[in-house]
Design a protein around this motif. Structure first.
Motif, PDB file in Angstrom:
ATOM      1  N   ILE A 573       0.840  -1.210   0.000  1.00  0.00           N
ATOM      2  CA  ILE A 573       0.000   0.000   0.000  1.00  0.00           C
ATOM      3  C   ILE A 573       0.870   1.253   0.000  1.00  0.00           C
ATOM      4  O   ILE A 573       0.644   2.189  -0.777  1.00  0.00           O
ATOM      5  CB  ILE A 573      -0.949  -0.004   1.215  1.00  0.00           C
ATOM      6  N   LYS A 574       1.870   1.285   0.867  1.00  0.00           N
ATOM      7  CA  LYS A 574       2.744   2.451   0.955  1.00  0.00           C
ATOM      8  C   LYS A 574       3.449   2.705  -0.378  1.00  0.00           C
ATOM      9  O   LYS A 574       3.508   3.844  -0.857  1.00  0.00           O
ATOM     10  CB  LYS A 574       3.768   2.243   2.069  1.00  0.00           C
ATOM     11  N   ARG A 575       3.964   1.640  -0.998  1.00  0.00           N
ATOM     12  CA  ARG A 575       4.678   1.786  -2.269  1.00  0.00           C
ATOM     13  C   ARG A 575       3.758   2.300  -3.369  1.00  0.00           C
ATOM     14  O   ARG A 575       4.078   3.273  -4.071  1.00  0.00           O
ATOM     15  CB  ARG A 575       5.285   0.432  -2.660  1.00  0.00           C
ATOM     16  N   VAL A 576       2.588   1.677  -3.532  1.00  0.00           N
ATOM     17  CA  VAL A 576       1.673   2.044  -4.612  1.00  0.00           C
ATOM     18  C   VAL A 576       1.127   3.459  -4.417  1.00  0.00           C
ATOM     19  O   VAL A 576       1.057   4.252  -5.363  1.00  0.00           O
ATOM     20  CB  VAL A 576       0.518   1.026  -4.704  1.00  0.00           C
ATOM     21  N   TYR A 577       0.764   3.805  -3.192  1.00  0.00           N
ATOM     22  CA  TYR A 577       0.206   5.130  -2.935  1.00  0.00           C
ATOM     23  C   TYR A 577       1.249   6.221  -3.152  1.00  0.00           C
ATOM     24  O   TYR A 577       0.965   7.285  -3.716  1.00  0.00           O
ATOM     25  CB  TYR A 577      -0.358   5.210  -1.513  1.00  0.00           C
ATOM     26  N   ASN A 578       2.478   5.971  -2.733  1.00  0.00           N
ATOM     27  CA  ASN A 578       3.529   6.968  -2.927  1.00  0.00           C
ATOM     28  C   ASN A 578       3.893   7.129  -4.403  1.00  0.00           C
ATOM     29  O   ASN A 578       4.190   8.237  -4.858  1.00  0.00           O
ATOM     30  CB  ASN A 578       4.766   6.619  -2.106  1.00  0.00           C
ATOM     31  N   LYS A 583       3.560  10.500  -9.107  1.00  0.00           N
ATOM     32  CA  LYS A 583       3.147  10.660 -10.508  1.00  0.00           C
ATOM     33  C   LYS A 583       2.247  11.876 -10.680  1.00  0.00           C
ATOM     34  O   LYS A 583       2.285  12.559 -11.711  1.00  0.00           O
ATOM     35  CB  LYS A 583       2.425   9.393 -10.965  1.00  0.00           C
ATOM     36  N   ALA A 584       1.434  12.159  -9.652  1.00  0.00           N
ATOM     37  CA  ALA A 584       0.539  13.320  -9.700  1.00  0.00           C
ATOM     38  C   ALA A 584       1.269  14.616  -9.325  1.00  0.00           C
ATOM     39  O   ALA A 584       0.638  15.684  -9.244  1.00  0.00           O
ATOM     40  CB  ALA A 584      -0.640  13.102  -8.761  1.00  0.00           C
ATOM     41  N   GLU A 585       2.575  14.512  -9.081  1.00  0.00           N
ATOM     42  CA  GLU A 585       3.433  15.643  -8.744  1.00  0.00           C
ATOM     43  C   GLU A 585       2.999  16.330  -7.448  1.00  0.00           C
ATOM     44  O   GLU A 585       3.097  17.551  -7.293  1.00  0.00           O
ATOM     45  CB  GLU A 585       3.494  16.653  -9.906  1.00  0.00           C
ATOM     46  N   LEU A 586       2.532  15.514  -6.498  1.00  0.00           N
ATOM     47  CA  LEU A 586       2.196  16.013  -5.172  1.00  0.00           C
ATOM     48  C   LEU A 586       3.352  15.713  -4.229  1.00  0.00           C
ATOM     49  O   LEU A 586       4.021  14.679  -4.343  1.00  0.00           O
ATOM     50  CB  LEU A 586       0.911  15.366  -4.659  1.00  0.00           C
ATOM     51  N   LYS A 587       3.572  16.593  -3.257  1.00  0.00           N
ATOM     52  CA  LYS A 587       4.659  16.391  -2.299  1.00  0.00           C
ATOM     53  C   LYS A 587       4.247  15.473  -1.144  1.00  0.00           C
ATOM     54  O   LYS A 587       5.100  15.013  -0.389  1.00  0.00           O
ATOM     55  CB  LYS A 587       5.119  17.732  -1.744  1.00  0.00           C
ATOM     56  N   VAL A 604      -1.366   6.604   6.202  1.00  0.00           N
ATOM     57  CA  VAL A 604      -1.321   7.834   6.994  1.00  0.00           C
ATOM     58  C   VAL A 604      -0.365   8.820   6.337  1.00  0.00           C
ATOM     59  O   VAL A 604       0.786   8.497   6.040  1.00  0.00           O
ATOM     60  CB  VAL A 604      -0.862   7.549   8.443  1.00  0.00           C
ATOM     61  N   ILE A 605      -0.867  10.043   6.124  1.00  0.00           N
ATOM     62  CA  ILE A 605      -0.098  11.116   5.501  1.00  0.00           C
ATOM     63  C   ILE A 605      -0.006  12.275   6.482  1.00  0.00           C
ATOM     64  O   ILE A 605      -0.987  12.616   7.154  1.00  0.00           O
ATOM     65  CB  ILE A 605      -0.769  11.570   4.187  1.00  0.00           C
ATOM     66  N   ALA A 606       1.159  12.868   6.575  1.00  0.00           N
ATOM     67  CA  ALA A 606       1.352  13.986   7.500  1.00  0.00           C
ATOM     68  C   ALA A 606       0.451  15.161   7.113  1.00  0.00           C
ATOM     69  O   ALA A 606       0.284  15.485   5.933  1.00  0.00           O
ATOM     70  CB  ALA A 606       2.808  14.417   7.492  1.00  0.00           C
ATOM     71  N   LYS A 607      -0.140  15.769   8.127  1.00  0.00           N
ATOM     72  CA  LYS A 607      -1.039  16.909   7.904  1.00  0.00           C
ATOM     73  C   LYS A 607      -0.241  18.202   8.033  1.00  0.00           C
ATOM     74  O   LYS A 607       0.226  18.563   9.101  1.00  0.00           O
ATOM     75  CB  LYS A 607      -2.167  16.880   8.935  1.00  0.00           C
ATOM     76  N   ALA A 613      -5.573  18.156   1.215  1.00  0.00           N
ATOM     77  CA  ALA A 613      -6.419  16.965   1.314  1.00  0.00           C
ATOM     78  C   ALA A 613      -7.222  16.710   0.051  1.00  0.00           C
ATOM     79  O   ALA A 613      -7.406  15.559  -0.364  1.00  0.00           O
ATOM     80  CB  ALA A 613      -7.343  17.093   2.520  1.00  0.00           C
ATOM     81  N   LYS A 614      -7.732  17.792  -0.583  1.00  0.00           N
ATOM     82  CA  LYS A 614      -8.552  17.605  -1.786  1.00  0.00           C
ATOM     83  C   LYS A 614      -7.723  17.021  -2.926  1.00  0.00           C
ATOM     84  O   LYS A 614      -8.184  16.127  -3.649  1.00  0.00           O
ATOM     85  CB  LYS A 614      -9.166  18.933  -2.208  1.00  0.00           C
ATOM     86  N   GLN A 615      -6.515  17.519  -3.082  1.00  0.00           N
ATOM     87  CA  GLN A 615      -5.651  17.008  -4.151  1.00  0.00           C
ATOM     88  C   GLN A 615      -5.237  15.566  -3.880  1.00  0.00           C
ATOM     89  O   GLN A 615      -5.190  14.740  -4.784  1.00  0.00           O
ATOM     90  CB  GLN A 615      -4.407  17.901  -4.281  1.00  0.00           C
ATOM     91  N   ILE A 616      -4.950  15.273  -2.610  1.00  0.00           N
ATOM     92  CA  ILE A 616      -4.601  13.895  -2.247  1.00  0.00           C
ATOM     93  C   ILE A 616      -5.773  12.965  -2.519  1.00  0.00           C
ATOM     94  O   ILE A 616      -5.615  11.869  -3.051  1.00  0.00           O
ATOM     95  CB  ILE A 616      -4.195  13.826  -0.757  1.00  0.00           C
TER      96      ILE A 616
END
Length: 630
Positions: A573-578, A583-587, A604-607, A613-616
């Protein structure tokens, strides 16, 4: 009677109900009966070090009974009654054996893994309602004492902490040095601390100070999560425990007090306590434990065959991951004492089965068991046909049904060789009350008596059980169910592969795709491309071919040696989500995957200000696993 087929099980059952076979009604009474026959014979041996010439302690049956009696009387002196819980959080040691038997006599014993974190320990202690905890006194290179002390801060109901000092098992000079560098544990809990040896010394070992009630009752609770990662407390009755001792003796045809068992398994797990320890209590056979960590102990695999030569066991309990490790070591000792081995916890790959038998000259009998059934359910008969790939035939007084859900949602029994969910009934299943939490017992039974295991399998025309996977392990690819065992078996057949674990990785289009994590035999080299080609050539179902393969230095395992698939799923999950976020050029990045009781596995993603959140959500909401910010 020789046990070699379904027909022989039926003959045994027709003779009398199981309860009439018991000439002892409690574990303590069983030990007492064995002592009258074999008092001076060796009962339990334990060595702290894996060196074949290391110091070891051996108790004969009379000595074991005396110490168990002292411990049971000691627990009573601490205010324990028949309904009170006595937990032990111990590595493998003689004191764990003593506490288990004594705990079943004076109250209800609750074995807990010392590998758990303090919060998990506290959760189990509170769930069980534990009054007395037995654990190890602080020693260098281990944090068990520290974790238990921290756990007790959140468990005010625990009145006494009984400490076992393992220094006595050390040889000089370690026995002299260890106390000098013993780490200090700052106790903030309210439990009274007492030394295990002092507790025993204060009590008589001649007879119990209370009446050993021979009525069947709950006498143990084992935590279980298997490979799902969520612990529950399974209840075991005296009859269920005695059944395991009796039936293992039936399986081991010709077994006697002159035989011995090598058991490098943790004593908080049913595989060690029931088919092994209970069988020794029933037969008077000698049981040997090596190192506090068993198979995981330092140097155990490297010294294993010499340890066999030292102790000369006839019987060996093993798990597939240990078998794979042992086949990477030369057999450099006399192992002729070994007659057969019981392999459990997970299916044994066919190639590994053949290699182990041909290398050692012993018979492997594969079996199937689970904590909820007080362990063993089926075994390949030693004196009958052993079908490679199956887990044998149901044990006497054990019944198995295979069920499926039809289009209307009703449960139906499957036909011969038709796969479905395995349901079992035997004296070890507490029907209707398997778990301490009533909510977890709902919809858990078929026809009231049959426990729904969550395992998938089928019975062939001869009554042999074949396990095809876990219902929770199924990979659902676009509505198509894929059994990961197909890919695991094929990958394991490669000569360079030690073990393989296949799980579903999230996919935005079809839900899940199979991915494989592979541990290679030490000293060998193989490429991902070669393994991919091997998978494609040997997996009959195209959809089951892993879409991603990764080599791992060591496979994550449960304490008993199963591949711990929740950890593999978290990695996937961590690998695929990252990868998707990048790929979406999000940090934003997933920093961990947790097991959320409400949501299941959750990324879990750091807030912070950077992670919107919307882009994620636009990226990750396409996948089946949840995510959150904190």
């Amino acid at each position: 009677m020789k046990w070699d087929s379904i027909a022989s099980s039926e003959m045994i059952e027709a003779e009398m109900p199981f309860e009439k076979r018991l000439d002892a009604k409690s574990v303590y009474a069983l030990l007492s009966r064995t002592v009258t026959k074999y008092s001076g014979r060796p009962a339990v041996s334990f060595q702290l070090d894996s060196n074949p010439r290391a110091k070891a302690e051996t108790l004969n049956w009379g000595q074991l009974l005396a110490r168990v009696t002292q411990a049971a009387n000691g627990f009573k002196s601490l205010g324990v009654s028949q309904d009170h819980k006595i937990a032990y959080i111990l590595p493998i040691c003689t004191e764990a054996v003593i506490t288990f038997v004594a705990g079943t006599a004076s109250g209800v014993v609750v074995p807990i893994s010392p590998l758990l974190e303090s919060k998990q320990m506290a959760g189990i202690l509170k769930l069980a309602g534990v009054k007395v905890v037995v654990t190890m006194k602080a020693l260098p290179k281990t944090d068990v004492a520290q974790k238990v002390a921290e756990a007790l801060e959140d468990c005010p109901a625990v009145t006494h902490l009984v400490e076992v000092d393992l220094v006595k098992y050390l040889a000089f000079p370690k026995s002299w040095i260890a106390p000098l560098i013993r780490p200090k544990v700052t106790a903030k809990h309210t439990a009274t601390v007492i030394a295990f040896d002092d507790l025993l010394a204060s009590q008589s070992g001649t007879s119990l100070s209370f009446k050993d009630d021979n009525k069947d009752r709950t006498a143990a609770m084992f935590h279980t999560g298997g490979t799902t990662g969520t612990p529950k407390l399974a209840q075991h009755t005296l009859n269920g425990m005695l059944y395991q001792g009796w039936v293992t003796n039936i399986v081991l045809t010709g077994w006697s007090e002159k035989d011995s068992v090598l058991c490098p398994l943790p004593l908080f797990h049913v595989f060690a306590v029931y088919p092994n320890l209970m069988n020794s209590l029933a037969t008077g056979s000698h049981i040997i434990f090596i190192t506090p960590q068993g198979y995981r102990g330092e140097g155990v695999f490297d010294n294993f065959w010499k340890l066999v030569e030292r102790w000369k066991p006839a019987f060996l309990s093993i798990v597939p991951t240990a078998a794979a490790e042992l086949m990477q070591r030369p057999i450099d000792a006399d192992v002729s004492s070994l007659k057969y081995s019981l392999c459990g916890s997970a299916p044994l790959p066919v190639e590994l089965f053949k290699k182990f038998e041909s290398s050692t000259g012993i018979k492997i009998t594969e079996g199937y068991g689970m904590t909820e059934a007080t362990c063993n359910i089926s075994v390949n008969p030693i004196e009958g046909e052993r079908k490679i790939g199956s887990v044998g035939i149901p044990l006497p007084y054990t019944k198995i049904k295979i069920i499926k859900v039809n289009a209307k949602g009703s449960l139906l029994e499957c036909k011969t060789s038709e796969a479905g969910e395995i349901c079992i009934a035997n004296p070890g299943v507490v029907a209707g009350n398997t778990y301490t939490d009533p909510e977890k017992n709902k919809k858990l039974y078929y026809k009231k008596d049959y426990f729904r295991t969550g395992d998938l399998g089928y019975l062939d025309e001869d009554g042999y059980l074949f396990i095809t996977g876990r219902a929770k392990d199924l990979i659902i690819r676009g509505g198509h169910n894929i059994d990961p065992a197909l890919a695991e078996e094929a990958l394991a057949s490669h000569p360079a592969v030690a073990m393989a674990g296949v799980v579903g990785q999230p996919d935005a289009r079809v839900g899940e795709l199979p991915c494989a994590y592979i541990e290679i035999i030490k000293g060998l080299d193989v490429s991902i491309a070669e393994l991919t080609k091997h998978a494609e050539d040997n997996i009959g179902e195209k959809a089951a071919v892993p879409k991603y393969l990764e080599l791992v230095a060591e496979m994550p395992k449960t304490p008993i040696g199963k591949i711990f698939k929740p950890e593999l799923r978290k990695r996937a999950i961590k690998r695929v989500y990252n990868e998707a976020l990048e790929k979406a050029e999000l940090k934003a990045r997933v920093h961990e995957v947790i097991d959320n009781p409400q949501k299941g596995l959750t990324a879990v993603i750091a807030k912070n200000e950077v992670n919107d959140a919307k882009q994620i959500g636009k990226v990750l909401d396409k996948f089946i696993f949840a995510w959150e910010q904190n």
